[in-house]
Motif scaffolding. Sequence first.
Motif, PDB file in Angstrom:
ATOM      1  N   LEU A 399       0.815  -1.215   0.000  1.00 17.87           N
ATOM      2  CA  LEU A 399       0.000   0.000   0.000  1.00 17.87           C
ATOM      3  C   LEU A 399       0.846   1.261   0.000  1.00 17.87           C
ATOM      4  O   LEU A 399       0.354   2.328  -0.385  1.00 17.87           O
ATOM      5  N   ILE A 400       2.086   1.176   0.453  1.00 17.55           N
ATOM      6  CA  ILE A 400       2.980   2.336   0.487  1.00 17.55           C
ATOM      7  C   ILE A 400       3.856   2.321  -0.754  1.00 17.55           C
ATOM      8  O   ILE A 400       4.436   1.291  -1.114  1.00 17.55           O
ATOM      9  N   GLY A 401       3.955   3.472  -1.414  1.00 17.30           N
ATOM     10  CA  GLY A 401       4.753   3.579  -2.623  1.00 17.30           C
ATOM     11  C   GLY A 401       6.195   3.956  -2.341  1.00 17.30           C
ATOM     12  O   GLY A 401       6.675   3.891  -1.204  1.00 17.30           O
ATOM     13  N   SER A 410      -0.182   0.646  -3.993  1.00 19.38           N
ATOM     14  CA  SER A 410      -1.189  -0.143  -4.701  1.00 19.38           C
ATOM     15  C   SER A 410      -2.587   0.453  -4.560  1.00 19.38           C
ATOM     16  O   SER A 410      -2.933   1.040  -3.534  1.00 19.38           O
ATOM     17  N   GLY A 411      -3.395   0.249  -5.584  1.00 21.89           N
ATOM     18  CA  GLY A 411      -4.808   0.616  -5.505  1.00 21.89           C
ATOM     19  C   GLY A 411      -5.546  -0.147  -4.425  1.00 21.89           C
ATOM     20  O   GLY A 411      -6.678   0.203  -4.077  1.00 21.89           O
ATOM     21  N   ASP A 412      -4.906  -1.171  -3.866  1.00 29.96           N
ATOM     22  CA  ASP A 412      -5.498  -1.887  -2.731  1.00 29.96           C
ATOM     23  C   ASP A 412      -5.641  -1.001  -1.508  1.00 29.96           C
ATOM     24  O   ASP A 412      -6.220  -1.427  -0.501  1.00 29.96           O
ATOM     25  N   MET A 413      -5.070   0.221  -1.566  1.00 25.07           N
ATOM     26  CA  MET A 413      -5.224   1.140  -0.442  1.00 25.07           C
ATOM     27  C   MET A 413      -6.700   1.404  -0.135  1.00 25.07           C
ATOM     28  O   MET A 413      -7.039   1.804   0.980  1.00 25.07           O
ATOM     29  N   ARG A 476       3.043  -2.879   4.261  1.00 26.69           N
ATOM     30  CA  ARG A 476       4.340  -2.999   3.610  1.00 26.69           C
ATOM     31  C   ARG A 476       4.596  -4.372   2.994  1.00 26.69           C
ATOM     32  O   ARG A 476       5.682  -4.637   2.507  1.00 26.69           O
ATOM     33  N   SER A 477       3.621  -5.243   3.032  1.00 26.77           N
ATOM     34  CA  SER A 477       3.763  -6.535   2.372  1.00 26.77           C
ATOM     35  C   SER A 477       2.466  -6.835   1.625  1.00 26.77           C
ATOM     36  O   SER A 477       1.449  -6.166   1.808  1.00 26.77           O
ATOM     37  N   ILE A 478       2.519  -7.862   0.785  1.00 29.69           N
ATOM     38  CA  ILE A 478       1.296  -8.281   0.078  1.00 29.69           C
ATOM     39  C   ILE A 478       0.758  -9.579   0.673  1.00 29.69           C
ATOM     40  O   ILE A 478      -0.118 -10.219   0.116  1.00 29.69           O
ATOM     41  N   LYS A 479       1.279  -9.932   1.833  1.00 33.10           N
ATOM     42  CA  LYS A 479       0.847 -11.161   2.495  1.00 33.10           C
ATOM     43  C   LYS A 479      -0.409 -10.914   3.336  1.00 33.10           C
ATOM     44  O   LYS A 479      -0.456  -9.971   4.118  1.00 33.10           O
ATOM     45  N   ILE A 480      -1.379 -11.788   3.181  1.00 37.06           N
ATOM     46  CA  ILE A 480      -2.533 -11.778   4.073  1.00 37.06           C
ATOM     47  C   ILE A 480      -2.310 -12.907   5.085  1.00 37.06           C
ATOM     48  O   ILE A 480      -2.048 -14.051   4.694  1.00 37.06           O
ATOM     49  N   PRO A 481      -2.374 -12.608   6.378  1.00 35.02           N
ATOM     50  CA  PRO A 481      -2.093 -13.646   7.383  1.00 35.02           C
ATOM     51  C   PRO A 481      -3.011 -14.860   7.213  1.00 35.02           C
ATOM     52  O   PRO A 481      -4.204 -14.712   6.928  1.00 35.02           O
ATOM     53  N   TRP A 496      -0.010 -18.943  13.114  1.00 32.10           N
ATOM     54  CA  TRP A 496       0.008 -18.018  11.983  1.00 32.10           C
ATOM     55  C   TRP A 496       1.006 -18.505  10.947  1.00 32.10           C
ATOM     56  O   TRP A 496       2.107 -18.929  11.288  1.00 32.10           O
ATOM     57  N   THR A 497       0.630 -18.387   9.675  1.00 37.86           N
ATOM     58  CA  THR A 497       1.584 -18.540   8.577  1.00 37.86           C
ATOM     59  C   THR A 497       1.385 -17.375   7.606  1.00 37.86           C
ATOM     60  O   THR A 497       0.422 -16.615   7.710  1.00 37.86           O
ATOM     61  N   ASN A 498       2.316 -17.266   6.680  1.00 34.56           N
ATOM     62  CA  ASN A 498       2.274 -16.186   5.668  1.00 34.56           C
ATOM     63  C   ASN A 498       2.316 -14.810   6.320  1.00 34.56           C
ATOM     64  O   ASN A 498       1.592 -13.892   5.919  1.00 34.56           O
ATOM     65  N   THR A 499       3.172 -14.661   7.302  1.00 32.52           N
ATOM     66  CA  THR A 499       3.276 -13.386   8.016  1.00 32.52           C
ATOM     67  C   THR A 499       4.697 -12.838   7.942  1.00 32.52           C
ATOM     68  O   THR A 499       5.651 -13.571   7.684  1.00 32.52           O
TER      69      THR A 499
END
Length: 549
Positions: A399-401, A410-413, A476-481, A496-499
């Motif tokens: 989300l941060i450029g 990202s437009g995901d903001m 700051r990442s594209i990972k969803i927990p 938790w994984t993918n963190t």
Amino acid sequence: MNKTLISTLVLVITLCVNANAQGLLQEKNKFTHQDTLRGSITPEREWWNLTYYHLDIKVNPETKTIAGKNTIQYTVLKPNQVLQIDLQEPLVLTKVTQNDKALEIKHDGNAHFITLKDQQNIGETNSVIAYYEGKPREAIRAPWDGGISWKKDNNGNHFIASSCQGLGASVWWPNKDHMYDEVDSMDISVTVPKGLMNVSNGRLKSVIDNKDETITTNWHVANPINNYGVNINIGNYANFSEVYKGEKGDLDMNYFVLKENLEKAKEHFKDAPKMMKAFEHWFGPYPFYEDSFKLVEVPYLGMEHQSSVTYGNKYMNGYLGDDLSGTGWGLKFDFIIIHESGHEWFANNITNIDIADMWIHESFTSYSENLFLDYYYGKEAAAEYVIGKRKNVRNDRPLIGQYNVNNEGSGDMYYKGENMLHTLRQLVNDDEKWRQILRTLNSKFYHQTVTTQQIEDYLAEASGLDLKGFFNQYLRSIKIPVLEYKVEGKKLNYKWTNTVDGFVMPIQIEINGQSQWILPTSKNQTLKLKSKNSKVVVDRDFYITVKEF
């Protein structure tokens, strides 16, 4: 404007480079010298602080041209004799003067470096006048690919508007085109052919008949304003208004629409006072009482221009008649009225210093739609709406450029960002406390420009939560927990994984209908259950992925 010393801001932005920067190094080569001039606080910007603009222009619809001048007043912060003014081609900066002396201009693409003749002494207030003319860039797909929209209404009248977020205000007028320094106040004088009217920011002070088939409208903005929030809207307008009894007293709410849509607008714009009531509840007083609130019809979808919110949603509920959530709740309100007005608190009151942090504008404002529904239809309706919009998340990049090169994240903001905030509300776990956090956010940073780090620090302090890993994960990442769990007999195993490193987040689950908090980590943990084959349901209000292993 932000009262922090400009030299300090330079340091702050430098320190804001975060874990995301490493991943963005691959993109670095695509940035140009012009991107740096546009996106950084250059030495030729740093030494002077904006105090006042007077934009005085003539718009000729037949030739699609603009000509005029901008008086730029500033206070000297440190010694320097070169000042940067921004104006984008094909417009031409023809002359700059100070104290009636013509000044040397060095043109470097869209940045123009003015050598001042008079000594610039610290603490002095000085001004320059920048003269310009030409055909500004025509908007291709406003507001996303902005400039000036030169259209006509159904009766053949000219219908013209500006939109320039991201692209920059310098696409149509000369200014200090960086978000970090907001001008304290502004006058906007626009001359147009008779039969048309220009509506800009602030309050209308006068309309002058020039006796040459033109009129000039003079608007005054009493509050600090960001550059892209300044606008012109020219059409064959009708006007109606009302007074809203708000938290700070009487608020003038004015509506400018095409004459053919007057009666339709009187009914449809009832969402505007409803918006004001809900958002003052959640965010505190409307930040610009002195400048009034306006909705202005334009020939494109809409934009958050300060105290002059533009509207082009065709008098339909939803987003041009569609529900972005797919739940039905998005058809309960006009998306443009609610969303773009939400930006008065997030974008116009609280403004990002660097466009890399534009999530501050868009995540909170997308989330404001959720809170509008919460206010009128309840917490469950609001939750269904925001959760429904998760299907729009792409997770293409953070989300941060990239900082200092005018680069958005990202437009995901929008959709991811609002779900991040919805998740944070669950962690706060106290609706009134959450409301006060949002209200205090707007009072603490009232009329200021801010960094991501300032917002993160405030939310952590106000909530009493350790949010460093939380924000690193979602911003700051594209990972969803991913919450992995398994029920074995009378045991619940989970982790938790993918963190990202340092991610810590408790989560609420139901075990056989009974609510319970757990604190997963990256290592497997076990919870004793009262009975075998217990049914476990993870609270869907948390923006995570659930996987049984």
